[in-house]
Design a protein around this motif. Structure first.
Motif, short mmCIF file in Angstrom:
data_model
loop_
_atom_site.label_atom_id
_atom_site.label_comp_id
_atom_site.label_asym_id
_atom_site.label_seq_id
_atom_site.Cartn_x
_atom_site.Cartn_y
_atom_site.Cartn_z
N THR A 330 0.66 -1.32 0.19
CA THR A 330 0.05 -0.03 0.16
C THR A 330 0.98 1.28 0.05
O THR A 330 0.66 2.20 -0.81
CB THR A 330 -0.80 0.29 1.27
N ASN A 334 -0.16 3.05 -3.44
CA ASN A 334 -1.34 4.33 -2.65
C ASN A 334 -0.47 5.44 -2.21
O ASN A 334 -0.56 5.05 -0.88
CB ASN A 334 -2.47 3.25 -2.08
N LEU A 337 -1.88 6.09 1.49
CA LEU A 337 -1.42 5.07 2.76
C LEU A 337 0.26 5.87 2.68
O LEU A 337 0.97 5.01 3.79
CB LEU A 337 -2.13 4.21 2.49
#
Lengths: 379, 238
Positions: A330, A334, A337
């Motif tokens: 993550t 992402n 995050l």
């Protein structure tokens, strides 16, 4: 006999997998949720943690966390500079404003104004450009992820422009900054520019950053500043904790995460406890036969503990591995995050929790095995 | 022949409600070296309780039990465990083989309990399994063995550490007639030897012919002792 105990454990594949998965699930849930909670709390103090060149933060005594700014008069800066033991003291501005990209996209941003002369309090890690470029008129440095929010799909790079408070700002550098709690982009600029980009109320000075003279006792200096100026002087660690404590006590975040972590523990203990109990009960006749053949209670205890320990170790390894993979993946894919990670001490606390789960799960099973009448094999 | 096992005046009470119930009443019995003694009688007559006491699993309420001159009645649990480990071989009605261990590993368990490594003990157990005609099945798990084969593994497990005293609980109860007969034949051939006593609990009259002596029990007492072939034959026919 330990080898035999482990063979008994792995012989029933379904129960063995169930036990290991139960522990792994509990470990992953506890480690992942606890780590995200820690990450979120660190985010609340991100801008305090990112200032690496000051020993003390000086502020109005009513400030209880970094976002709740009680502006200081500029005269406060001179009073602090007059305290014995202060090497340097610089103004630090922290404000919120709205940035407008050339395509009209609006984005709320943090504006951090650092000392015009020394640039103390500047970005901790520069990825592109130089902090020195901030000396140019209208210059800003933006954090990498913030740039992705304002210019999505574009590679963060110097040269881009945006508007804040109807003033043109030019990106001269890209920095790596800790993710703020609200994930707004972080913009660094000089103090004077910051006052134009994020017009402050009557008093502009958010904080004063202080560096102690070499060999100075920092705690003593903080006390001296407080005594002589009536302001509050805190080490960055104390200020970060003060901010984190605010979120811990004034928001529902710890309760929510605490409930999830507790659920991980309770569900893990229940699932593992029940499955392990069933496993031991189903093997009671075998344990009885071993006891009849002369296995002592001590050996039986070691056998059950070896089975429980193996389940705990394998389940913990899998669960903590999955949690680590979660943060690795993550964090890489992402940007929302980013900055979440698995602290070693969370892994250690979860290991302790797993030992507790396994002990709770084993205690009834062990009692059953130890009080077992070997004559059961003749019934 | 000298006695390996001697029981004198053995009684056993079990708690029942507020009081106790006596299930064995003054049993006197000896099992000699090199003999196979069958304990027979109806269900609930105390056969299993008696072998549990002789094997050091249960303690008697009254009386004296000696196995190879060792007082078994007053052993504390750790000493009783050591006594069983070193002196007794067990054959259970339900075999009680560990499902995740191979036949050889199952047969090796008494050696492992005595501290040998599992792999080395399993090698020794293979020799015993070979003697019982189970060499080809030594690496199989119990689920891949027939009832008769599992019973032979159980016999190998009782013999592997060469104990002087073997107790068998209903060794043919879970087997068909042919397998039961074969299991008793192998038990007789492999287990009965000088220096060792074998006690078999059974209520299967088809295997009485394998016995050297038969003690018939009723209501916690030995009511008849068949000590020669003719008496055993009479008991079988009866």
């Amino acid at each position: 006999m330990i080898r035999i105990a482990l063979r008994m454990l792995t012989g029933d594949t379904a129960k063995y997998v169930g036990l290991v998965c139960g522990v792994a699930f509990a470990v992953m849930l506890m480690a992942q949720q606890a780590s995200i909670f820690v990450g979120l709390m660190l985010r609340t103090a991100a801008q305090v943690i990112d200032v690496v060149d000051a020993d003390l933060w000086v502020m109005d005594p009513r400030v209880i966390y970094v976002e709740e700014i009680e502006p200081l008069p500029e005269s406060a800066l001179w009073r602090v500079r007059g305290v014995a033991g202060v090497d340097w003291a610089t103004p630090f501005f922290k404000g919120l404003t709205v940035a407008r990209a050339p395509d009209g996209r609006l984005q709320q941003v943090f504006v951090l104004g650092v000392d015009d002369a020394s640039l103390a309090g500047g970005p901790p890690v520069m990825l592109q450009g130089s902090v020195e470029d901030l000396r140019r008129p209208g210059a800003i440095v933006i954090d990498r992820v913030g740039a992705l929010f304002i210019w999505p799909g574009e590679e963060p790079a110097p040269g881009k422009v945006l508007e804040m408070a109807d003033r043109r700002a030019t990106v001269v550098g890209i920095a790596e900054a800790s993710a703020p709690f609200t994930t707004f982009p972080v913009i660094y600029t000089r103090y004077a520019e910051a006052l134009r980009f994020a017009p402050p109320p009557r008093k502009p000075l958010s904080y004063i950053l202080v560096r102690a003279q070499a060999g100075e006792d920092i705690d003593a200096l903080a006390e001296r500043i407080s005594a002589e100026t009536g302001l509050l002087a805190l080490r960055w660690q104390d200020f970060a904790w003060r901010t984190i404590r605010y979120y811990l006590t004034r928001t529902g975040i710890p309760i929510n995460f605490g409930i999830t972590v507790a659920l991980g523990f309770i569900v893990g203990a229940a699932v593992v406890g029940q499955t392990f109990m069933i496993f031991v009960l189903e093997n009671l006749r075998q344990f009885g036969a071993l006891k009849a053949m002369g296995v002592s209670n001590g050996t039986l205890l070691r056998m059950v503990l070896a089975q429980a320990g193996a389940v705990a170790a394998i389940g913990y390894g899998l669960g903590i591995g999955l949690a680590a993979v979660f943060f690795e993946v993550t964090g890489r894919f992402n940007v929302d995050l980013r900055g979440f990670f698995l602290p070693w001490w969370v892994a250690a606390i979860v290991a302790f929790a797993v030992v507790l789960i396994i002990l709770v799960a084993s205690v009834f099973s062990i009692r059953k095995a130890l009080t077992l009448d070997p004559a059961v094999v003749f019934k | 022949m000298s006695a390996v096992v001697t029981a004198r005046g053995v009684a056993k009470d079990f708690p029942s409600g507020d009081g106790t119930i006596r299930v064995l009443h003054g049993i006197d019995l000896s099992v000699r070296s090199g003999e196979m003694l069958l304990l027979v009688g109806p269900s609930g007559c105390g056969k299993t309780t008696l072998i549990s006491i002789l094997a050091g699993i249960l303690s008697a309420t009254e009386g004296a039990i000696e196995v190879l001159g060792q007082d078994v009645r007053h052993l504390k649990p750790p000493a009783a465990a050591r006594f069983r480990r070193e002196t007794v071989g067990f054959i259970f009605q339900q075999y009680n083989l560990l499902p995740s261990l191979t036949a050889a590993e199952n047969a090796a368990i008494p050696l492992v309990i005595r501290g040998e490594r599992l792999d080395r003990a399993a090698r020794k157990a293979r020799v015993v399994l070979d003697g019982l005609g189970m060499g080809a099945h030594a690496d199989k798990l119990p689920k891949h063995l027939s009832g008769g084969q599992m019973q032979r593994v159980a016999i190998a497990r009782a013999l592997v550490h060469d104990p002087p005293f073997i107790v068998c609980d209903e060794p043919t109860a879970a087997l068909d007639a042919a397998s039961g007969h074969e299991a008793m034949r192998q038990l007789r051939e492999s287990a009965v030897r000088p220096g060792r006593a074998v006690v078999v609990v059974t209520h299967d009259p088809r295997v009485y012919g394998f016995a050297d002596r038969i003690a018939r029990m009723e209501d916690g007492r030995i009511v008849e002792l068949a000590e020669d072939a003719a008496a055993i034959r009479r008991m079988t026919e009866h």
